[in-house]
Motif scaffolding. Structure first.
Motif, PDB file in Angstrom:
ATOM      1  N   UNK A 112       1.115  -1.244  -0.095  1.00 56.37           N
ATOM      2  CA  UNK A 112      -0.045  -0.028  -0.048  1.00 56.37           C
ATOM      3  C   UNK A 112       0.704   1.046   0.087  1.00 56.37           C
ATOM      4  N   UNK A 113       0.912   2.163  -1.276  1.00 51.71           N
ATOM      5  CA  UNK A 113       2.241   3.106  -1.351  1.00 51.71           C
ATOM      6  C   UNK A 113       0.935   4.496  -0.732  1.00 51.71           C
ATOM      7  N   UNK A 114      -0.024   4.562  -0.602  1.00 54.69           N
ATOM      8  CA  UNK A 114      -0.524   5.541   0.821  1.00 54.69           C
ATOM      9  C   UNK A 114      -0.860   6.639   0.066  1.00 54.69           C
ATOM     10  N   UNK A 115      -0.638   6.546  -1.141  1.00 56.93           N
ATOM     11  CA  UNK A 115      -0.899   8.437  -1.801  1.00 56.93           C
ATOM     12  C   UNK A 115       0.210   8.775  -2.903  1.00 56.93           C
ATOM     13  N   UNK A 116       1.287   8.436  -2.147  1.00 57.24           N
ATOM     14  CA  UNK A 116       3.276   8.385  -2.665  1.00 57.24           C
ATOM     15  C   UNK A 116       2.976   8.711  -3.812  1.00 57.24           C
ATOM     16  N   UNK A 117       3.666  10.096  -4.049  1.00 61.83           N
ATOM     17  CA  UNK A 117       3.809   9.346  -5.455  1.00 61.83           C
ATOM     18  C   UNK A 117       4.519   8.396  -5.725  1.00 61.83           C
ATOM     19  N   UNK A 118       4.507   8.279  -7.457  1.00 65.16           N
ATOM     20  CA  UNK A 118       5.602   6.719  -7.486  1.00 65.16           C
ATOM     21  C   UNK A 118       6.751   7.059  -8.331  1.00 65.16           C
ATOM     22  N   UNK A 119       7.287   6.871  -8.434  1.00 66.26           N
ATOM     23  CA  UNK A 119       8.535   6.301 -10.125  1.00 66.26           C
ATOM     24  C   UNK A 119       9.616   5.260 -10.340  1.00 66.26           C
ATOM     25  N   UNK A 120       9.650   5.125 -11.035  1.00 68.86           N
ATOM     26  CA  UNK A 120      10.595   4.085 -11.222  1.00 68.86           C
ATOM     27  C   UNK A 120      12.134   4.181 -11.368  1.00 68.86           C
ATOM     28  N   UNK A 121      13.373   3.591 -11.095  1.00 71.35           N
ATOM     29  CA  UNK A 121      14.340   4.378 -11.732  1.00 71.35           C
ATOM     30  C   UNK A 121      15.248   2.884 -12.059  1.00 71.35           C
ATOM     31  N   UNK A 122      16.440   3.302 -12.342  1.00 68.32           N
ATOM     32  CA  UNK A 122      17.266   1.340 -13.196  1.00 68.32           C
ATOM     33  C   UNK A 122      18.212   1.082 -11.720  1.00 68.32           C
ATOM     34  N   UNK A 123      18.206   1.923 -10.453  1.00 71.33           N
ATOM     35  CA  UNK A 123      19.108   0.529  -9.494  1.00 71.33           C
ATOM     36  C   UNK A 123      20.369   0.210 -10.579  1.00 71.33           C
ATOM     37  N   UNK A 124      20.852   0.573 -11.245  1.00 77.07           N
ATOM     38  CA  UNK A 124      21.714   0.225 -12.192  1.00 77.07           C
ATOM     39  C   UNK A 124      23.072  -0.216 -11.324  1.00 77.07           C
ATOM     40  N   UNK A 125      23.553  -1.083 -11.482  1.00 80.55           N
ATOM     41  CA  UNK A 125      25.376  -1.632 -10.598  1.00 80.55           C
ATOM     42  C   UNK A 125      26.305  -1.752 -12.018  1.00 80.55           C
ATOM     43  N   UNK A 126      25.034  -1.927 -13.216  1.00 76.29           N
ATOM     44  CA  UNK A 126      26.413  -2.408 -14.317  1.00 76.29           C
ATOM     45  C   UNK A 126      25.817  -1.401 -15.480  1.00 76.29           C
ATOM     46  N   UNK A 127      27.166  -1.067 -16.626  1.00 77.91           N
ATOM     47  CA  UNK A 127      26.679   0.126 -17.542  1.00 77.91           C
ATOM     48  C   UNK A 127      25.440  -0.352 -18.441  1.00 77.91           C
ATOM     49  N   UNK A 128      24.619  -1.928 -18.838  1.00 81.97           N
ATOM     50  CA  UNK A 128      23.769  -2.402 -19.250  1.00 81.97           C
ATOM     51  C   UNK A 128      22.650  -1.983 -18.881  1.00 81.97           C
ATOM     52  N   UNK A 129      22.508  -1.534 -17.189  1.00 81.23           N
ATOM     53  CA  UNK A 129      21.377  -1.805 -16.711  1.00 81.23           C
ATOM     54  C   UNK A 129      20.850   0.330 -16.418  1.00 81.23           C
ATOM     55  N   UNK A 130      21.967   0.741 -16.689  1.00 86.00           N
ATOM     56  CA  UNK A 130      21.237   2.465 -16.413  1.00 86.00           C
ATOM     57  C   UNK A 130      20.145   2.741 -17.864  1.00 86.00           C
ATOM     58  N   UNK A 131      19.436   3.064 -16.525  1.00 86.61           N
ATOM     59  CA  UNK A 131      18.564   3.894 -17.695  1.00 86.61           C
ATOM     60  C   UNK A 131      17.174   2.778 -18.205  1.00 86.61           C
ATOM     61  N   UNK A 132      17.333   2.151 -17.227  1.00 89.87           N
ATOM     62  CA  UNK A 132      16.500   0.507 -17.418  1.00 89.87           C
ATOM     63  C   UNK A 132      14.797   0.763 -17.222  1.00 89.87           C
ATOM     64  N   UNK A 133      14.598   1.667 -16.228  1.00 93.99           N
ATOM     65  CA  UNK A 133      13.684   2.122 -16.033  1.00 93.99           C
ATOM     66  C   UNK A 133      13.599   3.327 -15.416  1.00 93.99           C
ATOM     67  N   UNK A 134      13.999   4.273 -16.741  1.00 97.01           N
ATOM     68  CA  UNK A 134      14.218   5.609 -16.144  1.00 97.01           C
ATOM     69  C   UNK A 134      12.256   6.354 -15.953  1.00 97.01           C
TER      70      UNK A 134
END
Lengths: 110, 245
Positions: B192-214
């Motif tokens: 339950x995210x209780x009405x807070x705005x939601x974002x996604x991001x990469x949590x990248x640890x490797x170059x190929x993952x950069x921007x994957x959930x921008x």
């Protein structure tokens, strides 16, 4: 007590059986990985419900013999793979941390 | 205006981050994948932020300077600032509050930071993925007092998240919550995210993952950059309020 004896002694299921069968140095019970990292026994067993690959990282740092996952928590594949790469045994039991700790305390002492 | 953003990125300073994740590598990967706003958020440390500042300018992207902090509750919290100096200040406070668990690079990975020329400037001795001795509320209050914004990380993940550690999303000064997957309208939510705005991001640890959930940040007609050349965090906060909840 050897790592391989945990399965029978606890009535647990071994889900990662590629490990060096070493003498268990002790045990520590915690569900907070940062606490386990600070206080787990080197070469010992970690009793926890934290069933994910970060637990294996703690196991690596502390040279754990085994991780005992309680309450039948499901074990993700990447946790098993990480533990196999590190040679850390993983056992899963339906019992909770209190019960497993009590049983192991009788065998290993405090 | 819509700004493509990735606010969760790890560099070679994080023990789990690949050594190839230099600040410059991250900045250029962001640029080539259309990310205009990027935050560097290593575990409990901001020591690569000065190098990221220089790299972001070079790559033509806008930088935020952050830390993925781990308070006593063992949940991961993105703490973002407009200036690298402020992130460094929080990082130094966290360093003092971390337990003396030392990193073993050959087991856990390297924790190196670099200078603007990408030469290794040093290595952090304490293992960075531990909990600093302060509570979630204290941490959040400190970040707000330093003028930063607070975004709990991957709240829908079964480890190191508010939901895994506390079982729920507590009230807090959260500018948004980061989720791994945006909830789809019909299926029940895992948390339950209780009405807070939601974002996604990469949590990248490797170059190929950069921007994957921008994600897209709608800054309307606001100016993202102030006259001092830094991001206006008030604009970011207002834009985050326009995100789905």
């Amino acid at each position: 007590m050897k790592t391989s004896e945990l399965q029978g002694f606890l009535g647990a299921v071994c889900v990662q059986d590629s490990f060096a069968n070493k003498e268990i140095a002790g045990a520590y019970t915690s569900d907070l990985l940062s606490d386990a990292m600070a206080n787990a026994v080197d070469g010992g067993v970690l009793i926890t419900i934290q069933a994910h690959k970060n637990t294996v990282a703690v196991g690596t740092l502390k040279d754990l013999a085994a991780i005992v996952v309680c309450n039948n928590r499901p074990i993700p594949d990447d946790m098993i793979e990480a533990a196999r790469a590190e040679g850390i045994a993983i056992f899963v039991t339906k019992e909770n941390q209190f019960t497993v700790s009590g049983k192991l305390w009788q065998r290993l002492g405090s | 205006m819509i700004v493509r953003a990735d606010l969760h990125l790890h560099s070679c300073l994080s023990p789990c981050g690949d050594l190839s994740m230099s600040p410059r590598e991250i900045a250029y990967r962001c640029a080539e994948r259309g990310v205009r706003l990027a935050a560097l958020t290593d575990h409990n440390s901001a020591l690569n932020c000065p190098a990221f500042d220089a790299a972001a300018r070079e790559a033509g992207i806008t930088a935020l300077f952050g830390i993925e902090a781990q308070p006593r509750e063992e949940c991961h919290i993105l703490c973002l600032f407009a200036r690298p100096e402020t992130a460094l200040m929080l990082g130094s406070e966290l360093y003092d509050l971390m337990p003396p668990v030392m990193n073993v690079p050959e087991k856990m990975g390297d924790q190196v930071y670099v200078d603007e020329n990408e030469d290794i400037a040093g290595e952090v001795d304490k293992y960075l993925i531990t909990s600093a001795e302060l509570g979630l509320e204290e941490l959040s209050a400190r970040v707000i007092a330093l003028g930063g914004i607070v975004i709990p990380a991957h709240v829908d993940r079964p480890s190191f998240s508010l939901s895994s550690q506390l079982g729920f999303i507590p009230d807090g000064p959260w500018a948004a919550l980061e989720v791994v997957r945006m909830p789809d309208g019909d299926s029940p939510r895992s948390v339950d995210t209780r009405g807070y705005p939601l974002i996604t991001s990469s949590d990248a640890h490797f170059p190929e993952h950069v921007a994957r959930r921008a994600f897209d940040l709608d800054i309307a007609d606001d100016r993202l950059i102030t006259d001092s050349g830094r991001v206006d965090l008030e604009v970011i906060k207002a834009a985050l309020l326009r995100r789905p909840r």
